[in-house]
Scaffold this active site. Structure first.
Site, PDB file in Angstrom:
ATOM      1  N   CYS A  11       0.658  -1.172  -0.173  1.00  0.00           N
ATOM      2  CA  CYS A  11      -0.022  -0.120  -0.132  1.00  0.00           C
ATOM      3  C   CYS A  11       0.898   1.103  -0.020  1.00  0.00           C
ATOM      4  CB  CYS A  11      -1.057   0.085   1.145  1.00  0.00           C
ATOM      5  SG  CYS A  11      -0.473   0.215   2.588  1.00  0.00           S
ATOM      6  N   CYS A  85      -2.146   1.619  -4.179  1.00  0.00           N
ATOM      7  CA  CYS A  85      -1.014   2.163  -4.432  1.00  0.00           C
ATOM      8  C   CYS A  85      -0.573   2.387  -6.014  1.00  0.00           C
ATOM      9  CB  CYS A  85       0.560   1.242  -4.219  1.00  0.00           C
ATOM     10  SG  CYS A  85       0.495  -0.403  -4.999  1.00  0.00           S
ATOM     11  N   CYS A  89       3.734   0.082  -7.938  1.00  0.00           N
ATOM     12  CA  CYS A  89       4.306  -1.426  -7.917  1.00  0.00           C
ATOM     13  C   CYS A  89       4.945  -1.822  -9.194  1.00  0.00           C
ATOM     14  CB  CYS A  89       3.186  -2.262  -7.101  1.00  0.00           C
ATOM     15  SG  CYS A  89       3.806  -4.008  -6.821  1.00  0.00           S
TER      16      CYS A  89
END
Length: 136
Positions: A11, A85, A89
């Site tokens: 996150c 997020c 990522c």
């Protein structure tokens, strides 16, 4: 492929959702799954309300520290679970990615964080059942 699957929870701040998910999976899995968590922009500390609601379950997060997401974290994982997020990522071929839409516990009190914890717990238990009955 490792004999024990590895799950990475990601996150933004690694101070709430991903910390709860990692702790709950580690607790329920009891060694059957390796667990990590990280954040794309980690906070300085874990959300105190998160620490409190997890302590209610006998899970101590008071010594945990938000961790910066690294390429090696993603590379080591069999399953990467993102929680708000976005594109922060890294994506690697052959990895399994899941995006869990969960309320962010930031700036929420304990009574508001409990249902978030319980929602995460439901997701984690379903994931664990899947990981321990099928190959990753």
């Amino acid at each position: 492929m490792p004999d024990v699957p590895e799950v990475l929870f990601v996150c933004v701040h690694n101070a709430g959702r991903s910390q709860m998910a990692a702790a709950l999976l580690a607790h329920h899995a009891a060694g059957r799954v390796r667990v990590r968590s990280a954040g794309s922009a980690p906070a300085d500390t874990i959300n105190p309300a998160v620490v409190e609601v997890m302590a209610e379950l006998g899970i101590d997060l008071s010594a945990e520290v938000p961790t910066k997401l690294g390429v090696d974290d993603v590379n080591a994982a069999d399953v990467v679970i993102t929680m708000g997020c976005g594109d922060a990522c890294p994506v690697f071929p052959g990895k399994r990615y899941l995006d869990w839409h969960l309320t962010d516990p930031a700036s929420r009190d304990v009574d508001e964080v409990r249902p978030i914890r319980d929602d995460i717990d439901r997701h984690v238990r379903a994931l664990l059942a899947e990981l321990t009955t099928t190959a990753v």
